[in-house]
Design an enzyme around this catalytic site. Structure first.
Site, PDB file in Angstrom:
ATOM      1  CB  CYS A 159      41.401  51.479  46.319  1.00 48.61           C
ATOM      2  SG  CYS A 159      40.313  51.108  44.931  1.00 48.61           S
ATOM      3  CB  CYS A 168      35.598  41.578  38.067  1.00 51.14           C
ATOM      4  SG  CYS A 168      35.895  42.773  39.348  1.00 51.14           S
ATOM      5  CB  CYS A 194      40.049  52.285  50.146  1.00 50.38           C
ATOM      6  SG  CYS A 194      38.402  51.869  50.755  1.00 50.38           S
ATOM      7  CD  GLU A 225      39.546  49.604  34.857  1.00 46.82           C
ATOM      8  OE1 GLU A 225      40.424  50.434  34.581  1.00 46.82           O
ATOM      9  OE2 GLU A 225      39.648  48.799  35.789  1.00 46.82           O
ATOM     10  CB  CYS A 279      35.130  54.574  44.399  1.00 51.51           C
ATOM     11  SG  CYS A 279      34.472  53.840  45.913  1.00 51.51           S
ATOM     12  CB  CYS A 318      39.435  47.712  40.453  1.00 54.47           C
ATOM     13  SG  CYS A 318      39.840  48.139  42.129  1.00 54.47           S
TER      14      CYS A 318
HETATM   15  N1  SAH Z   1      33.959  48.911  46.940  1.00 54.21           N
HETATM   16  C1  SAH Z   1      33.905  47.478  47.058  1.00 54.21           C
HETATM   17  C2  SAH Z   1      34.316  46.725  45.821  1.00 54.21           C
HETATM   18  C3  SAH Z   1      35.540  47.208  45.110  1.00 54.21           C
HETATM   19  S1  SAH Z   1      37.103  46.523  45.019  1.00 54.21           S
HETATM   20  C4  SAH Z   1      34.696  47.027  48.246  1.00 54.21           C
HETATM   21  O1  SAH Z   1      35.354  47.855  48.878  1.00 54.21           O
HETATM   22  O2  SAH Z   1      34.643  45.858  48.595  1.00 54.21           O
HETATM   23  C5  SAH Z   1      37.244  44.855  45.310  1.00 54.21           C
HETATM   24  C6  SAH Z   1      38.388  44.519  46.276  1.00 54.21           C
HETATM   25  O3  SAH Z   1      39.684  44.889  45.775  1.00 54.21           O
HETATM   26  C7  SAH Z   1      38.224  45.209  47.609  1.00 54.21           C
HETATM   27  O4  SAH Z   1      38.455  44.325  48.662  1.00 54.21           O
HETATM   28  C8  SAH Z   1      39.304  46.254  47.544  1.00 54.21           C
HETATM   29  O5  SAH Z   1      39.645  46.688  48.824  1.00 54.21           O
HETATM   30  C9  SAH Z   1      40.410  45.527  46.822  1.00 54.21           C
HETATM   31  N2  SAH Z   1      41.451  46.403  46.250  1.00 54.21           N
HETATM   32  C10 SAH Z   1      41.349  47.685  45.866  1.00 54.21           C
HETATM   33  N3  SAH Z   1      42.523  48.152  45.419  1.00 54.21           N
HETATM   34  C11 SAH Z   1      43.405  47.132  45.501  1.00 54.21           C
HETATM   35  C12 SAH Z   1      44.789  46.985  45.173  1.00 54.21           C
HETATM   36  N4  SAH Z   1      45.476  47.994  44.657  1.00 54.21           N
HETATM   37  N5  SAH Z   1      45.360  45.788  45.382  1.00 54.21           N
HETATM   38  C13 SAH Z   1      44.637  44.757  45.892  1.00 54.21           C
HETATM   39  N6  SAH Z   1      43.335  44.836  46.215  1.00 54.21           N
HETATM   40  C14 SAH Z   1      42.726  46.006  46.035  1.00 54.21           C
END
Ligand code: SAH
Length: 362
Positions: free
Chosen positions: A122, A108, A119, A95, A115, A336
Site C-alpha cells: 500500500c 472514496c 501493509c 485524498e 496510516c 490511494c
Molecule cells: N485501511 C483500510 C482502507 C484503506 S484502502 C483497509 O485496509 O481496508 C482500501 C483498499 O485498497 C484496501 O483493501 C487496501 O488493501 C487496498 N490497496 C491498498 N494499496 C493498494 C494497491 N497499491 N493496489 C491495490 N489495492 C490496494
C-alpha cells in the site's frame, strides 16, 4: 480567519447539534435547520441562514464556524474519475476520489493523514502515520464532493487513506451524517467501511452502526497475511473471521465484501484460491479481486489478467460471488496515497521499505 477556539459545526451529528444549541440556550429545531443549511444547501455563512433568528446568528458567528477543507489540487481522469488533494488547516494533505459509474456515483473518503498499519503493498503506508482526521474533516470530503458535483454521491466508501477503525470516534459520527435525513440521506447499505481487521473496534462498530463492511483480506492463511497485512499478527484470521460473521449475522441479506489484491506470484495461484474457498466456507461473502495498483518503489507486480480470471472462476465454481474490480483513473494515480505522495514530494521515503516479493511467498 478561523479561530482555534471556535467549534466547527461541520462535524456535528443531529444529536451533537441539538446538544450544542441547548448549551447556547437555543431551540433544538434551530440546530436542525442549521444542520440542513450546512449539508443540504452547502451554506457556510451564518448570515445566509435566513430562518435562524438574527440574535442567534450573531451568537453563532461569535462562538462557532463552518470550516471546510480546501481543494489543493483537482485531477480529472479520462474515465470521469476525479481525484482531489485536500489541504487541511495544519497544511497536511489527504485524498478524496470521485468514481462515476452508470447507475451510481461513489466517493472514496480518507479517515487519517497517512496510516500506521504498514501493509506491504500500500502506498499510503510508505508515508507513515501523521494524525487522525476530525469528524469535520471526514464529512468535509463528502460536503466538498457534493458541492463540486452539484449533488450528493449515491455511495461512500471509507477506502481512502488511513484505517477507519483506528479513528473510530471520528469515523462513526461522520458516517452517521452521511446517512442523516437532514444531510446526505445515503442508505446504510451504500456506506461501506473498509478495514484491515482491527477486531475489537469491529465488534464495537457492530454495537453502534450497521453500515456495509469490507475487509482487506488479501491472503487465505495467517503466514502470508502476516506479511501483507501485519495487523494480522495481532488479530489473526481465527479472530477476524468470526468477528466479521457476527457483524453481518444481524441481517440475513448482508454479505462481507472481502478485498483481495492480486499480487503476481504472491497470493494469486489456484492453491491460494482453494485455501480461500475453505476459509470462507459458511461465511456470507462477496470477493472483490483488486488488480494491484503499482507505485514507485514497490517490488510487487500486478497479476496477469488471465490469472485473475482463473482465480475468479475457481471461486465462482465454489459458489462464492467474485468480481474483479475495474481499475479507474489510471492516468491520474488514483491508487490511494499516490497523489499526496507527489504533492508532498516525499518520494525518497519510498526507499524506507521496499517490499521483497520473495519474502512474501509462503
Ligand atoms: N485501511 C483500510 C482502507 C484503506 S484502502 C483497509 O485496509 O481496508 C482500501 C483498499 O485498497 C484496501 O483493501 C487496501 O488493501 C487496498 N490497496 C491498498 N494499496 C493498494 C494497491 N497499491 N493496489 C491495490 N489495492 C490496494
Amino acid at each position: 480567519m478561523a479561530e482555534a477556539s471556535k467549534i466547527n459545526l461541520l462535524g456535528l451529528t443531529r444529536s451533537g447539534v441539538e446538544a450544542y444549541f441547548a448549551d447556547l440556550g437555543a431551540k433544538a429545531f434551530h440546530g436542525r435547520n442549521v444542520l440542513k443549511w450546512i449539508h443540504k444547501h452547502g451554506v457556510t455563512d451564518f448570515d445566509a441562514m435566513t430562518d435562524v433568528p438574527q440574535k442567534l446568528r450573531d451568537l453563532l458567528r461569535e462562538k462557532a464556524e463552518i470550516r471546510v477543507p480546501r481543494i489543493a489540487l483537482a485531477q480529472p481522469a479520462d474515465d470521469g474519475t476525479i481525484k482531489w488533494v485536500l489541504e487541511l488547516i495544519d497544511g497536511q494533505h489527504i485524498e478524496t476520489v470521485y468514481i462515476p459509474e452508470e447507475n451510481r456515483s461513489t466517493i472514496c473518503v480518507s479517515s487519517q493523514v497517512g496510516c500506521a498499519l504498514d501493509c506491504s503493498f500500500c502506498s499510503t503506508a510508505q508515508q507513515g502515520f501523521n494524525r487522525n482526521l476530525t469528524a469535520a474533516e471526514i464529512i468535509g470530503q463528502v460536503w466538498l464532493a457534493t458541492r463540486e458535483l452539484g449533488r450528493p454521491p449515491t455511495n461512500v466508501v471509507m477506502m481512502g487513506m488511513g484505517e477507519p477503525l483506528a479513528n473510530f470516534d471520528n469515523v462513526v459520527p461522520a458516517m452517521e451524517l452521511m446517512q442523516e435525513d437532514l444531510a446526505y440521506m445515503i442508505s446504510k447499505v451504500r456506506v461501506t467501511l473498509s478495514t484491515s481487521g482491527i477486531v475489537p473496534a469491529l465488534r464495537r462498530l457492530g454495537e453502534v452502526s450497521d453500515v456495509s463492511l469490507a475487509v482487506s483480506l488479501h491472503a487465505p492463511d495467517n503466514a502470508l497475511r502476516n506479511e501483507l497485512v501485519p495487523i494480522n499478527r495481532k488479530y489473526p484470521l481465527e479472530q477476524l473471521i468470526p468477528a466479521c460473521k457476527e457483524y453481518v449475522a444481524r441481517d440475513r441479506r448482508r454479505k462481507i465484501t472481502w478485498e483481495y489484491v492480486m499480487l503476481d506470484g504472491v497470493n494469486d495461484s489456484i492453491v491460494h484460491a482453494k485455501a480461500l474457498i475453505r476459509l470462507l466456507e459458511g461465511v456470507p461473502s462477496k470477493v472483490n479481486l483488486i488488480p494491484f495498483n503499482p507505485f514507485p518503489g514497490t517490488a510487487y507486480k500486478t497479476s496477469p489478467a488471465d490469472r485473475v480470471e482463473v482465480f475468479r472462476q475457481r471461486l465462482k465454481r465454489a459458489g462464492i460471488m467474485a468480481m474483479t474490480r475495474k481499475t479507474r483513473g489510471d492516468d491520474i494515480d488514483a491508487a490511494c496515497g499516490q497523489l499526496v505522495g507527489k504533492v508532498n514530494d516525499r518520494s525518497r521515503r519510498h526507499l524506507k521499505r521496499i517490499p521483497v516479493v520473495q519474502e512474501c511467498r509462503q
